[in-house]
Motif scaffolding. Sequence first.
Motif, PDB file in Angstrom:
ATOM      1  N   GLU A   1       0.753  -1.131  -0.071  1.00 22.46           N
ATOM      2  CA  GLU A   1       0.138  -0.082   0.106  1.00 22.46           C
ATOM      3  C   GLU A   1       0.879   1.131   0.100  1.00 22.46           C
ATOM      4  OE1 GLU A   1      -2.895  -0.320   3.120  1.00 22.46           O
ATOM      5  OE2 GLU A   1      -3.857  -1.927   2.390  1.00 22.46           O
ATOM      6  N   ALA A   3       4.090   3.042   0.580  1.00 26.18           N
ATOM      7  CA  ALA A   3       5.488   2.693   0.981  1.00 26.18           C
ATOM      8  C   ALA A   3       6.545   3.778   0.141  1.00 26.18           C
ATOM      9  CB  ALA A   3       5.720   1.314   0.193  1.00 26.18           C
ATOM     10  N   GLY A   8       8.642  -3.422  -1.622  1.00 18.68           N
ATOM     11  CA  GLY A   8       9.313  -4.146  -0.664  1.00 18.68           C
ATOM     12  C   GLY A   8      10.085  -5.419  -1.122  1.00 18.68           C
ATOM     13  N   ASP A  27       2.779 -11.955  -1.359  1.00 13.52           N
ATOM     14  CA  ASP A  27       2.922 -10.779  -0.422  1.00 13.52           C
ATOM     15  C   ASP A  27       4.163 -10.116  -0.497  1.00 13.52           C
ATOM     16  OD1 ASP A  27       0.236 -10.936   0.814  1.00 13.52           O
ATOM     17  OD2 ASP A  27       1.116 -12.839   1.760  1.00 13.52           O
ATOM     18  N   ARG A  30       6.840  -5.857   4.687  1.00 20.65           N
ATOM     19  CA  ARG A  30       6.462  -4.219   4.898  1.00 20.65           C
ATOM     20  C   ARG A  30       7.614  -3.535   5.079  1.00 20.65           C
ATOM     21  NH1 ARG A  30       1.357  -3.037   6.791  1.00 20.65           N
ATOM     22  NH2 ARG A  30      -0.011  -5.065   7.208  1.00 20.65           N
ATOM     23  N   THR A  31       7.817  -2.291   4.673  1.00 15.95           N
ATOM     24  CA  THR A  31       8.913  -1.310   4.659  1.00 15.95           C
ATOM     25  C   THR A  31       9.038  -0.899   6.410  1.00 15.95           C
ATOM     26  OG1 THR A  31       7.567   0.551   4.370  1.00 15.95           O
ATOM     27  CG2 THR A  31       8.520  -0.568   2.421  1.00 15.95           C
TER      28      THR A  31
END
Length: 83
Positions: A1, A3, A8, A27, A30-31
Amino acid sequence: ECASGVTGEILKPTVSYENDRLVIRADVARTPSAAANCQGNNQVPATVTLKEPIGQRALVDFQCVDGEAVNYPVCDLLEKWMP
């Protein structure tokens, strides 16, 4: 979403093998940044190695089955590929 324009690390995709379709989930990690803007980011290719032939099954994106993207235009066509 959100980032800040950076995609990532792509995590190992998973495949659910069903009688009439293969549901693929890919997937992204996450950052670490808590504050990021939502300017979008580049699409990044991923390789999915299947354990079974596709045969006559459709390929379906998990996000269009049970994810946040269900109501977005990208999911208007559930099957991403049909034999």
